[in-house]
Design a protein around this motif. Structure first.
Motif, short mmCIF file in Angstrom:
data_model
loop_
_atom_site.label_atom_id
_atom_site.label_comp_id
_atom_site.label_asym_id
_atom_site.label_seq_id
_atom_site.Cartn_x
_atom_site.Cartn_y
_atom_site.Cartn_z
N LEU A 282 0.77 -1.21 -0.05
CA LEU A 282 -0.23 0.05 0.05
C LEU A 282 1.00 1.14 -0.10
N PHE A 283 0.63 2.18 -1.00
CA PHE A 283 1.48 3.39 -1.17
C PHE A 283 0.57 4.48 -0.22
N THR A 284 1.39 5.29 0.43
CA THR A 284 0.74 6.45 1.21
C THR A 284 0.73 7.55 0.17
N HIS A 285 1.81 7.92 -0.65
CA HIS A 285 1.80 8.66 -1.69
C HIS A 285 3.03 8.66 -2.44
N GLU A 286 3.43 9.48 -3.63
CA GLU A 286 4.51 9.15 -4.22
C GLU A 286 5.71 9.59 -4.24
N GLN B 169 6.17 -15.53 -6.33
CA GLN B 169 4.59 -15.46 -6.08
C GLN B 169 3.97 -15.06 -7.40
N GLY B 170 4.47 -14.73 -8.31
CA GLY B 170 3.72 -14.09 -9.32
C GLY B 170 3.43 -12.68 -9.20
N ASP B 171 2.67 -11.99 -9.91
CA ASP B 171 2.35 -10.33 -9.93
C ASP B 171 1.89 -10.17 -8.45
N ILE B 172 2.63 -9.08 -8.15
CA ILE B 172 2.39 -8.70 -6.67
C ILE B 172 1.24 -7.31 -6.81
N PRO B 173 0.32 -7.44 -5.88
CA PRO B 173 -0.72 -6.35 -5.95
C PRO B 173 -0.09 -5.27 -5.22
N ILE B 174 -0.50 -4.13 -5.68
CA ILE B 174 -0.12 -2.59 -5.16
C ILE B 174 -1.43 -1.93 -5.07
N TYR B 175 -1.54 -1.16 -4.20
CA TYR B 175 -2.68 -0.17 -3.94
C TYR B 175 -2.08 1.23 -3.65
N ARG C 201 -3.69 9.18 -8.81
CA ARG C 201 -2.30 9.96 -8.95
C ARG C 201 -0.97 9.37 -8.78
N VAL C 202 -1.29 8.51 -7.54
CA VAL C 202 0.37 7.78 -7.34
C VAL C 202 0.53 6.77 -8.34
N MET C 203 -0.46 6.25 -8.63
CA MET C 203 -0.32 4.76 -9.68
C MET C 203 0.56 5.62 -10.89
N GLU C 204 -0.13 6.89 -11.31
CA GLU C 204 0.41 7.35 -12.70
C GLU C 204 1.73 7.62 -12.26
N SER C 205 2.11 8.27 -11.34
CA SER C 205 3.62 8.49 -10.96
C SER C 205 4.53 7.22 -11.17
N LEU C 206 3.89 6.08 -10.61
CA LEU C 206 4.65 4.95 -10.46
C LEU C 206 4.96 4.58 -12.01
N ASN D 230 -4.28 -1.83 -8.15
CA ASN D 230 -5.63 -1.64 -7.42
C ASN D 230 -5.41 0.13 -6.87
N LEU D 231 -6.74 0.77 -7.61
CA LEU D 231 -6.71 2.00 -7.09
C LEU D 231 -7.34 2.31 -5.85
N LEU D 232 -6.81 3.04 -4.87
CA LEU D 232 -7.12 3.53 -3.62
C LEU D 232 -8.02 4.57 -3.87
N THR D 233 -9.45 4.51 -3.16
CA THR D 233 -10.25 5.65 -2.87
C THR D 233 -10.48 6.02 -1.50
N ASN D 234 -11.15 6.92 -1.13
CA ASN D 234 -11.26 7.10 0.37
C ASN D 234 -12.50 6.29 0.91
N GLN D 235 -12.22 4.85 0.33
CA GLN D 235 -13.34 4.14 0.91
C GLN D 235 -12.98 2.77 1.33
N PRO D 236 -13.55 2.36 2.57
CA PRO D 236 -12.85 1.06 3.24
C PRO D 236 -13.05 -0.19 2.21
N MET D 237 -11.92 -0.88 2.34
CA MET D 237 -11.82 -1.98 1.42
C MET D 237 -11.33 -3.19 2.30
N THR D 238 -11.37 -4.55 1.67
CA THR D 238 -11.06 -5.67 2.50
C THR D 238 -9.56 -6.28 1.88
N LEU D 239 -8.62 -6.66 2.75
CA LEU D 239 -7.43 -7.08 2.37
C LEU D 239 -7.43 -8.52 3.05
#
Length: 253
Positions: A71-75, A93-99, A103-108, A131-140
């Motif tokens: 999970l990324f806090t910012h870029e 493991q294969g592809d690694i999920p990132i969150y 804006r941060v994803m575009e920077s990456l 995985n795009l983060l929004t200001n909404q709860p999610m399940t990990l």
């Protein structure tokens, strides 16, 4: 749940290259701080928040053999520039999920284009699941995670609440509606760069005021600058329920 502090330093780490500041010359291992990051593990799940330039070293020191995502806090570079070192995990493991925020994803994507391309990809490059983060709860895995929205100066930044644990770094301001999301947390981690005012980080006074407002059972300070002082001296002058985090510290809820 176990939280491992992989790094607790600011963007330059401690010691700062070439510095003769007394804290940079300290022999106390708690004054040696890699760039800020944590590992959160529960049951058979393990997630990292931010992977800065020290990511490889942090994984080796803590003998981490698997991660389920980042999970990324910012870029900013001290939070992202270790992304290439996910390769050993990818090979196993294969592809690694990132969150991350869009804006941060575009920077990456720009900084690590070779990771995100789908055609003519270099055979040794890792791949990720976006995985795009929004200001909404999610399940990990088996746990609900609540993003906490704040501002790092003029830049939006996310903190995260995992059950009764919350982690906020690089915060300077936060709205009341976001603070309400932290109600009832047992352990709160928050940045405290130094005693003096800073344009984009909590200083000590702001961090302690924020902790008092949230009122957790226990709090830890992170993203520490060498100018803040020696670990033992900072710790000695804090309220009883507030501590200075240090690299490789583990806490369990």
């Amino acid at each position: 749940m176990t939280i491992t502090f992989l790094g607790t330093g600011t963007s330059q780490g401690i010691p700062v290259i070439g510095s003769d500041h007394p804290v940079c010359l300290s022999k106390d291992p708690k004054d040696k701080r890699l760039r800020v990051s944590i590992l959160i593990s529960w049951n058979d799940q393990a997630y990292v928040i931010d992977c800065g330039p020290d990511f490889r070293q942090q994984m080796l020191v803590n003998q981490v053999t698997r991660i389920d995502g980042i999970l990324f806090t910012h870029e900013h570079a001290d939070h992202t520039m270790g992304l290439d070192d996910i390769r050993p995990f990818f090979f196993k493991q294969g592809d690694i999920p990132i969150y991350a925020h869009s804006r941060v994803m575009e920077s990456l994507r720009k900084r690590f284009e070779y990771i995100f391309v789908s055609e003519n990809k270099y055979p040794g490059a890792p791949s990720v699941v976006e995985n795009l983060l929004t200001n909404q709860p999610m399940t990990l895995g088996s746990l609900d995670v609540i993003p906490i929205n704040g501002m790092h100066g003029n830049l939006q930044v996310y903190g995260f609440r995992f059950g009764n644990f919350a982690y906020l770094t690089d915060f300077k301001t936060i709205e009341e509606k976001e603070i309400k999301k932290l109600k009832g947390v047992e352990i709160l981690v928050v940045n405290a760069l130094r005693k003096e005012e800073h344009h984009s980080h909590f200083n000590e006074e702001e961090a302690l005021s924020f902790i008092e407002k949230v009122n957790p059972e226990k709090a830890y300070l992170t993203h520490i600058s060498h100018v803040y002082g020696f670990h033992q001296e900072i710790e000695r002058n804090l309220p009883e329920n507030v501590h200075v985090a240090y690299d490789n510290l583990k806490i369990t809820l």
